[in-house]
Design a protein around this motif. Structure first.
Motif, PDB file in Angstrom:
ATOM      1  N   VAL A   1       0.862  -1.166   0.000  1.00  0.00           N
ATOM      2  CA  VAL A   1       0.000   0.000   0.000  1.00  0.00           C
ATOM      3  C   VAL A   1       0.905   1.224   0.000  1.00  0.00           C
ATOM      4  CG1 VAL A   1      -1.789   1.308   1.198  1.00  0.00           C
ATOM      5  CG2 VAL A   1      -1.824  -1.200   1.244  1.00  0.00           C
ATOM      6  N   TYR A   2       0.665   2.133  -0.929  1.00  0.00           N
ATOM      7  CA  TYR A   2       1.490   3.326  -1.068  1.00  0.00           C
ATOM      8  C   TYR A   2       0.738   4.525  -0.501  1.00  0.00           C
ATOM      9  CZ  TYR A   2       4.895   0.868  -3.885  1.00  0.00           C
ATOM     10  OH  TYR A   2       5.880  -0.002  -4.306  1.00  0.00           O
ATOM     11  N   TYR A   3       1.447   5.269   0.339  1.00  0.00           N
ATOM     12  CA  TYR A   3       0.856   6.411   1.034  1.00  0.00           C
ATOM     13  C   TYR A   3       1.567   7.695   0.660  1.00  0.00           C
ATOM     14  CZ  TYR A   3      -1.166   2.920   4.198  1.00  0.00           C
ATOM     15  OH  TYR A   3      -1.849   1.854   4.729  1.00  0.00           O
ATOM     16  N   CYS A   4       0.790   8.725   0.547  1.00  0.00           N
ATOM     17  CA  CYS A   4       1.288  10.077   0.373  1.00  0.00           C
ATOM     18  C   CYS A   4       1.313  10.745   1.742  1.00  0.00           C
ATOM     19  CB  CYS A   4       0.331  10.799  -0.570  1.00  0.00           C
ATOM     20  SG  CYS A   4       0.662  12.515  -0.838  1.00  0.00           S
ATOM     21  N   ALA A   5       2.270  11.651   1.961  1.00  0.00           N
ATOM     22  CA  ALA A   5       2.368  12.331   3.249  1.00  0.00           C
ATOM     23  C   ALA A   5       2.912  13.733   3.054  1.00  0.00           C
ATOM     24  CB  ALA A   5       3.270  11.544   4.191  1.00  0.00           C
ATOM     25  N   ALA A   6       2.723  14.574   4.060  1.00  0.00           N
ATOM     26  CA  ALA A   6       3.209  15.950   4.009  1.00  0.00           C
ATOM     27  C   ALA A   6       3.841  16.326   5.337  1.00  0.00           C
ATOM     28  CB  ALA A   6       2.074  16.915   3.695  1.00  0.00           C
ATOM     29  N   GLY A   7       4.878  17.169   5.241  1.00  0.00           N
ATOM     30  CA  GLY A   7       5.554  17.630   6.447  1.00  0.00           C
ATOM     31  C   GLY A   7       6.302  18.919   6.190  1.00  0.00           C
ATOM     32  N   ARG A   8       6.624  19.647   7.275  1.00  0.00           N
ATOM     33  CA  ARG A   8       7.268  20.961   7.129  1.00  0.00           C
ATOM     34  C   ARG A   8       8.724  20.827   6.710  1.00  0.00           C
ATOM     35  NH1 ARG A   8       6.079  26.084   9.034  1.00  0.00           N
ATOM     36  NH2 ARG A   8       4.306  25.318  10.230  1.00  0.00           N
ATOM     37  N   THR A   9       9.384  19.798   7.192  1.00  0.00           N
ATOM     38  CA  THR A   9      10.794  19.602   6.853  1.00  0.00           C
ATOM     39  C   THR A   9      11.022  18.146   6.487  1.00  0.00           C
ATOM     40  OG1 THR A   9      11.495  18.999   9.075  1.00  0.00           O
ATOM     41  CG2 THR A   9      11.412  21.368   8.572  1.00  0.00           C
ATOM     42  N   ILE A  10      12.183  17.853   5.930  1.00  0.00           N
ATOM     43  CA  ILE A  10      12.473  16.466   5.558  1.00  0.00           C
ATOM     44  C   ILE A  10      12.575  15.604   6.818  1.00  0.00           C
ATOM     45  CG2 ILE A  10      14.969  16.855   5.466  1.00  0.00           C
ATOM     46  CD1 ILE A  10      12.838  14.475   3.245  1.00  0.00           C
ATOM     47  N   VAL A  11      13.041  16.164   7.902  1.00  0.00           N
ATOM     48  CA  VAL A  11      13.122  15.401   9.154  1.00  0.00           C
ATOM     49  C   VAL A  11      11.726  15.054   9.647  1.00  0.00           C
ATOM     50  CG1 VAL A  11      13.822  15.479  11.566  1.00  0.00           C
ATOM     51  CG2 VAL A  11      15.350  16.371   9.801  1.00  0.00           C
ATOM     52  N   VAL A  12      10.845  16.034   9.650  1.00  0.00           N
ATOM     53  CA  VAL A  12       9.459  15.783  10.073  1.00  0.00           C
ATOM     54  C   VAL A  12       8.798  14.792   9.131  1.00  0.00           C
ATOM     55  CG1 VAL A  12       7.171  16.830  10.279  1.00  0.00           C
ATOM     56  CG2 VAL A  12       9.175  18.009  11.223  1.00  0.00           C
ATOM     57  N   LEU A  13       8.990  14.986   7.845  1.00  0.00           N
ATOM     58  CA  LEU A  13       8.320  14.129   6.877  1.00  0.00           C
ATOM     59  C   LEU A  13       8.747  12.681   7.039  1.00  0.00           C
ATOM     60  CD1 LEU A  13       6.447  14.000   4.355  1.00  0.00           C
ATOM     61  CD2 LEU A  13       8.534  14.168   2.994  1.00  0.00           C
ATOM     62  N   THR A  14      10.033  12.442   7.195  1.00  0.00           N
ATOM     63  CA  THR A  14      10.506  11.061   7.248  1.00  0.00           C
ATOM     64  C   THR A  14      10.277  10.415   8.611  1.00  0.00           C
ATOM     65  OG1 THR A  14      12.734  11.872   7.723  1.00  0.00           O
ATOM     66  CG2 THR A  14      12.214  11.343   5.431  1.00  0.00           C
ATOM     67  N   ALA A  15      10.226  11.223   9.664  1.00  0.00           N
ATOM     68  CA  ALA A  15      10.076  10.660  11.007  1.00  0.00           C
ATOM     69  C   ALA A  15       8.619  10.566  11.457  1.00  0.00           C
ATOM     70  CB  ALA A  15      10.870  11.495  12.018  1.00  0.00           C
TER      71      ALA A  15
END
Length: 122
Positions: A93-107
C-alpha cells in the motif's frame, strides 16, 4: 485540515510501470515537502521519496533510486510518483504524506493520505 488523496494504484506485471498521484487540498507550509511511503503486509511503513513544493528538490531512498521518480505540479497541488521496472517485492500500500521539513516528513509526517494498493504480479 489538509487532505491528501492518492490515486493510480492497481495491478501490473513485473517490469511494468505505474504513476501514482497525490492531490493535496491545500499547501499549508510555505516550504513544506510531500513524500511517498509504502507498507507491505507484516512490515513497517517505509520512506520512498520526497519533494519540496518551493524548488522541487528531491530525496530518495536507496531502494528506489533510478526506478522511481517523484515530481510535482504546483498549480494542481499534486505530487506524482512514477514507478518503473516494477518488481513483485514492490507490492504494497502506497501512502502520500506531508511535512514541514524532511526530518518531520521522514520521522512523523503531519498529514497522511488513505493509501492506494499496488500489486505487482510475477
Amino acid at each position: 485540515q489538509v487532505q491528501l488523496v492518492e490515486s493510480g494504484g492497481g495491478l501490473v506485471q513485473a517490469g511494468g510501470s505505474l504513476r501514482l498521484s497525490c492531490a493535496a487540498s491545500e499547501r499549508t507550509f510555505r516550504n513544506s515537502l510531500m513524500g511517498w511511503f509504502r507498507q507491505a503486509p507484516g512490515t513497517d511503513r517505509t520512506f520512498l521519496a520526497a519533494i519540496t513544493w518551493s524548488n522541487g528538490g528531491t530525496y530518495y531512498a536507496d531502494s528506489v533510486k533510478g526506478r522511481f521518480t517523484i515530481s510535482r505540479d504546483n498549480a494542481k497541488n499534486t505530487v506524482y510518483l512514477q514507478m518503473n521496472s516494477l518488481k513483485p517485492e514492490d507490492t504494497a500500500v502506497y501512502y502520500c504524506a506531508a511535512g514541514r521539513t524532511i526530518v518531520v516528513l521522514t520521522a512523523n509526517p503531519t498529514y497522511w493520505g488513505q493509501g492506494t494498493q499496488v500489486t505487482v504480479s510475477s
